[in-house]
Write a protein that holds these residues in place. Structure first.
Motif, mmCIF file in Angstrom:
data_model
loop_
_atom_site.group_PDB
_atom_site.id
_atom_site.type_symbol
_atom_site.label_atom_id
_atom_site.label_comp_id
_atom_site.label_asym_id
_atom_site.label_seq_id
_atom_site.Cartn_x
_atom_site.Cartn_y
_atom_site.Cartn_z
ATOM 1 N N PHE A 109 -2.895 -5.078 -11.301
ATOM 2 C CA PHE A 109 -3.381 -4.840 -9.953
ATOM 3 C C PHE A 109 -4.802 -4.269 -10.010
ATOM 4 C CE2 PHE A 109 1.254 -4.088 -9.864
ATOM 5 C CZ PHE A 109 1.628 -5.082 -8.967
ATOM 6 N N PRO A 110 -5.536 -4.408 -8.918
ATOM 7 C CA PRO A 110 -6.882 -3.811 -8.882
ATOM 8 C C PRO A 110 -6.803 -2.294 -9.028
ATOM 9 C CG PRO A 110 -6.217 -4.562 -6.703
ATOM 10 C CD PRO A 110 -5.211 -5.101 -7.660
ATOM 11 N N LEU A 111 -7.825 -1.740 -9.683
ATOM 12 C CA LEU A 111 -7.831 -0.304 -9.963
ATOM 13 C C LEU A 111 -8.692 0.479 -8.984
ATOM 14 C CD1 LEU A 111 -8.113 -0.465 -13.863
ATOM 15 C CD2 LEU A 111 -6.045 -0.237 -12.467
ATOM 16 N N THR A 112 -9.608 -0.206 -8.329
ATOM 17 C CA THR A 112 -10.494 0.484 -7.387
ATOM 18 C C THR A 112 -10.429 -0.199 -6.028
ATOM 19 O OG1 THR A 112 -12.434 -0.886 -7.869
ATOM 20 C CG2 THR A 112 -12.057 1.044 -9.291
ATOM 21 N N SER A 163 5.524 -8.448 -1.404
ATOM 22 C CA SER A 163 4.581 -7.830 -0.470
ATOM 23 C C SER A 163 3.208 -8.443 -0.702
ATOM 24 C CB SER A 163 4.534 -6.314 -0.676
ATOM 25 O OG SER A 163 3.922 -6.016 -1.927
ATOM 26 N N TYR A 164 2.213 -7.939 0.005
ATOM 27 C CA TYR A 164 0.877 -8.495 -0.189
ATOM 28 C C TYR A 164 0.309 -8.154 -1.566
ATOM 29 C CZ TYR A 164 -1.791 -4.121 0.836
ATOM 30 O OH TYR A 164 -2.352 -2.858 0.821
ATOM 31 N N SER A 165 0.983 -7.263 -2.292
ATOM 32 C CA SER A 165 0.554 -6.964 -3.658
ATOM 33 C C SER A 165 0.796 -8.143 -4.600
ATOM 34 C CB SER A 165 1.282 -5.723 -4.179
ATOM 35 O OG SER A 165 2.676 -5.965 -4.281
ATOM 36 N N ASP A 166 1.726 -9.042 -4.269
ATOM 37 C CA ASP A 166 2.019 -10.180 -5.139
ATOM 38 C C ASP A 166 0.877 -11.189 -5.200
ATOM 39 O OD1 ASP A 166 4.832 -9.660 -6.094
ATOM 40 O OD2 ASP A 166 5.144 -9.541 -3.939
ATOM 41 N N PRO A 167 0.363 -11.687 -4.057
ATOM 42 C CA PRO A 167 -0.792 -12.583 -4.171
ATOM 43 C C PRO A 167 -2.028 -11.880 -4.734
ATOM 44 C CG PRO A 167 -0.306 -12.116 -1.863
ATOM 45 C CD PRO A 167 0.843 -11.602 -2.660
ATOM 46 N N VAL A 168 -2.192 -10.590 -4.443
ATOM 47 C CA VAL A 168 -3.320 -9.845 -5.017
ATOM 48 C C VAL A 168 -3.190 -9.791 -6.535
ATOM 49 C CG1 VAL A 168 -4.385 -7.559 -5.198
ATOM 50 C CG2 VAL A 168 -3.772 -8.471 -2.951
ATOM 51 N N ILE A 196 -7.063 1.495 -1.314
ATOM 52 C CA ILE A 196 -6.414 1.400 -2.622
ATOM 53 C C ILE A 196 -5.227 2.349 -2.718
ATOM 54 C CG2 ILE A 196 -7.919 3.109 -3.709
ATOM 55 C CD1 ILE A 196 -6.490 -0.113 -5.315
ATOM 56 N N ASP A 197 -5.320 3.502 -2.053
ATOM 57 C CA ASP A 197 -4.191 4.443 -2.077
ATOM 58 C C ASP A 197 -2.977 3.851 -1.362
ATOM 59 O OD1 ASP A 197 -5.691 6.339 -3.443
ATOM 60 O OD2 ASP A 197 -6.425 7.274 -1.587
ATOM 61 N N VAL A 198 -3.210 3.236 -0.213
ATOM 62 C CA VAL A 198 -2.108 2.617 0.534
ATOM 63 C C VAL A 198 -1.538 1.445 -0.263
ATOM 64 C CG1 VAL A 198 -1.486 1.392 2.643
ATOM 65 C CG2 VAL A 198 -3.046 3.336 2.749
ATOM 66 N N PHE A 199 -2.439 0.667 -0.879
ATOM 67 C CA PHE A 199 -1.999 -0.459 -1.708
ATOM 68 C C PHE A 199 -1.091 0.033 -2.839
ATOM 69 C CE2 PHE A 199 -2.540 -3.180 -5.423
ATOM 70 C CZ PHE A 199 -2.225 -4.421 -4.904
ATOM 71 N N ASN A 200 -1.467 1.114 -3.475
ATOM 72 C CA ASN A 200 -0.654 1.654 -4.564
ATOM 73 C C ASN A 200 0.685 2.175 -4.054
ATOM 74 O OD1 ASN A 200 -2.532 1.106 -6.575
ATOM 75 N ND2 ASN A 200 -3.601 3.072 -6.300
ATOM 76 N N TYR A 201 0.696 2.738 -2.839
ATOM 77 C CA TYR A 201 1.967 3.156 -2.236
ATOM 78 C C TYR A 201 2.902 1.955 -2.068
ATOM 79 C CZ TYR A 201 0.545 7.934 -1.032
ATOM 80 O OH TYR A 201 0.163 9.252 -1.083
#
Length: 751
Positions: free
Chosen positions: A503-506, A484-489, A460-465
């Motif tokens: 976005f997911p929080l955990t 990025s892959y954050s868009d489909p997520v 989750i830390d890398v995702f938030n970066y």
């Protein structure tokens, strides 16, 4: 009988050469060596995230895309194209992936499948959902009247196979569109289409310009000699030299590129120029001999060394590109290094055979009676003026060169790929501007973030970066969108509607959502992750979309991305993509420009020192460097950015311009044996060489001037500035070179 066999053999080889020429493929795909770090990064991007190559179609519709009849035609067209074996995938508003909550279960499928399955009750609901998705403005314009269709085709196989595949797909697309009147207004772009368009443009320009160049040169020769035999002699040298040239290109390169087009036209001019020098020398020598054979031997005895030196210097001028980091220039340098000396051998051999076979006919004929010695007499008469004002002439030349050098301190390179090669009015430029206007841009910059740890990007830390990095990059004014892959997520997370977050929080939420999205990998039509993340989650792709930017803006954006990426990812990333490639080519072009120019100058200077001594070689070097300095300074003062054309101008024109100087210095130097005063030697050189160097300059202007007729901007600029260089070099040889010799009071004798 011997003459008949000789001429018949020449004609047979000529037609075989034309047949061979038609089989040489054209290719402009590769600009960097395979082991170049930037090319390695590009290959990694293509292999892992973006396999294949794209053709982007943008249809301008009369009504909304969500009009039922328009959508039906679009669907039929799409499915027809998708049936081609070489098409890997298609992306459009019908194929984009949607995630829907149906009966307390989430489904992931293409938009059109959702419509067919009844998951959208109406087209209006489909429209509303699509306008709220991440695909809006990427695949459909804001007014819903311009729709994009991205066709990804296979890019495996040989150069010929890829070219055939592009041709077949595009031909099929053109023919199929004719059956759909609602789709008749369209634009084309994409890396596959640009490569195909460049290949076709290269082919059409060579097929047009080469015959025009040959015809114009032969017509000019006809006006000079007014003798069919002499014109045929030169024509055979040209055709054989071209055959050798194409053979070397095929062996060295295997194909013709947009840069390599320069070489065949250059060979035409070199072969003609050497032939003209031989025939003009023959005209001067034969009157001093009683027999044709001795006159022929004397002609070649006088001319072979000067022509050999000019061939060597021209080969060095072109061959210096071998040290370029750009693959097309490197291959041009290698092919030139072998082709130009071989051309010298072909011209010398064929001209000698022709002259020996028709020695009686040539010995008894007059030499171009239409030409009078008025030009040499005019130049010789002006020698008194040169002698009187030689200091003013030399200091004026020094001042102009210093002014040009001062201007070169702030050179600008144009890396806008389309502007370098295509005219603003060309269809590809217009289509690209449309894509930039209605969608999120036609160019891309890719950031690849890497880790040695599997599942690294499930943190989750890398995702938030990645999310914060994307948001920070989006703030730059040149950036239209960041994916990025954050868009489909995010798309999946919003459908869950746990809360108001995007976005997911955990980490548990993230992994659950990624697990669901991984199911899409099993269905190619609904795969939303493969463009942004690899299978073991150790590499992530962040895509930055921009307009078709110019060099200054691309470099500024890349520096900004580097700064932000270093902050978030340290050294575990690299930047690649088409915009990065163009920026790299800009750096390589400037390096190539100065390295090749100084290398060719140094080597040619060393050669001239060996044959003519240090002082004469230095004077000759300055006389030939001056036109290049003046032209490059003029280009910069006019605000014209440096590009591939100016790189070609520097080294190539120096290698060619030095040819006439060598002929002048050769005559001047050999006259030292007679211990004549310097003024007499200069006048003798002017009287004997004014006509041939003028003719060769005109031939160079005709040969390279046909580039101005090209619809490729690079070749047009190269042709225009080459003509200016040759004209300045002629003035330099006839007026400034004598002034330099007088100024330095050169009175060397042959040792």
């Amino acid at each position: 009988m011997k003459r008949f066999i000789f001429i018949s053999s020449i004609l047979c080889l000529f037609f075989l050469g034309i047949l061979f020429f038609s089989y040489i493929p054209f290719n402009n795909d590769r600009w960097l060596e395979a082991d170049d770090p930037f090319q390695t990064h590009l290959d990694f991007l293509d292999d892992v995230f973006l396999p294949g190559e794209d053709i982007v179609l943008a249809f301008r519709l009369q009504d909304s895309f969500f009009n039922e009849s328009i959508m039906t035609q679009f669907l039929t067209f799409k499915e027809t194209v998708n049936n081609l074996d070489s098409v890997l995938s298609i992306m459009s508003p019908l194929d984009a992936t949607v995630i829907l909550d149906q009966d307390d279960s989430l489904i992931i499928e293409p938009y059109y499948d959702a419509l067919i399955e009844g998951h959208f009750s109406t087209l209006t609901e489909y429209q509303q959902h699509f306008e709220a998705s991440m695909y809006h403005h990427h695949l459909l314009s804001s007014d819903l009247k311009t729709v994009a269709l991205v066709i990804t085709i296979d890019n495996e196989g040989t150069i010929l196979e890829r070219n055939i595949r592009r041709r077949d797909v595009l031909s099929f697309v053109y023919n199929t569109i004719e059956s759909f009147p609602m789709l008749s207004d369209y634009a084309l772009t994409g890396n596959s289409y640009v490569d195909y368009y460049m290949n076709q443009l290269t082919r059409s320009n060579l097929y047009l310009l080469l015959p025009i160049s040959i015809v114009l040169v032969l017509l000019f020769l006809g006006l000079i000699f007014r003798d069919f035999l002499k014109v045929m002699m030169i024509a055979s040298s040209v055709f054989f030299s071209l055959l050798i040239c194409l053979g070397v290109i095929y062996l060295v390169n295997g194909f013709l590129s947009i840069v390599m087009v320069v070489l065949p036209l250059l060979i035409v001019v070199i072969a003609v120029a050497d032939s003209v020098h031989i025939l003009t020398r023959w005209a001067q020598v034969k009157s001093h001999h009683d027999h044709a054979e001795t006159a022929i031997q004397s002609t070649f005895g006088h001319i072979w060394k000067a022509c050999l030196l000019t061939s060597i210097t021209t080969a060095i001028g072109f061959g210096s590109f071998y040290f370029s980091d750009m693959l097309p220039l490197k291959r041009l340098g290698l092919a030139s290094f072998f082709t130009i000396p071989l051309t010298y051998g072909v011209v010398m051999g064929l001209m000698y055979v022709w002259m020996m076979m028709f020695k009686d006919r040539l010995f008894s004929s007059k030499f171009y009676p239409s030409l009078k010695p008025s030009l040499p007499n005019f130049v010789v008469q002006k020698f008194d003026f040169i002698q009187r004002f030689h200091k003013v002439i030399v200091f004026s030349l020094f001042a102009l060169c210093l002014l040009a050098i001062f201007g070169l301190q702030s050179v600008n390179f144009e890396t806008n790929f389309l502007d370098v090669f295509f005219k603003k009015s060309s269809k590809i430029q217009q289509d690209t501007r449309l894509i930039d206007t209605v969608f999120k841009g036609s160019s891309q910059l890719s950031v690849i973030v890497q880790s040695s740890e599997p599942d690294y990007f499930k943190s989750i830390d890398v995702f938030n970066y990645v999310v914060k990095f994307s948001q920070k990059i989006s703030e730059h004014p040149y950036v239209n969108s960041v994916q990025s892959y954050s868009d489909p997520v995010s798309m999946f997370h919003k459908e869950l509607a746990f809360d108001s977050s995007f976005f997911p929080l955990t980490e548990d939420q993230l992994n659950q959502e990624l697990l669901f999205l991984e199911f899409s990998r099993n269905d190619e039509k609904s795969d939303v992750l493969s463009d942004y993340i690899d299978f073991d989650y150790s590499n992530s792709h962040i895509l930055i979309k921009t307009d078709n930017l110019s060099s200054r803006y691309i470099n500024e954006l890349i520096q900004y991305v580097h700064h932000i990426a270093t902050t978030f990812f340290g050294a575990n990333y690299f930047i690649t993509g088409t915009s990065q490639l163009i920026d790299v080519l800009g750096t390589y072009v400037l390096n190539t420009h100065f390295v090749s120019l100084f290398f060719s100058m140094f080597i040619i200077w060393i050669i001239m020192i060996y044959f003519y001594g240090l002082s004469l070689a230095t004077i000759g070097l300055f006389a030939n460097a001056s036109p290049i300095i003046l032209i490059l300074g003029l280009i910069n003062w006019l605000g014209i950015p440096f590009d591939f054309a100016t790189v070609l101008i520097g080294s190539i024109c120096f290698g060619i311009c030095v040819d006439d100087t060598i002929h002048f210095l050769h005559v001047y130097y050999t006259q030292s044996e007679l211990k004549k005063p310097m003024e007499v030697r200069i006048k003798h050189a002017l009287r004997n060489l004014t006509n041939p160097v003028t003719y060769t300059t005109i031939l160079l202007c005709v040969g390279f001037g046909v580039f101005y007729l090209s619809d490729i901007v690079l070749l047009t600029k190269f042709g225009l500035f080459s003509i200016l260089s040759f004209c300045i070099a002629l003035v330099m040889d006839l007026f400034f070179l004598p002034a330099l010799l007088i100024f330095f009071k050169h009175n060397s004798k042959v040792s």
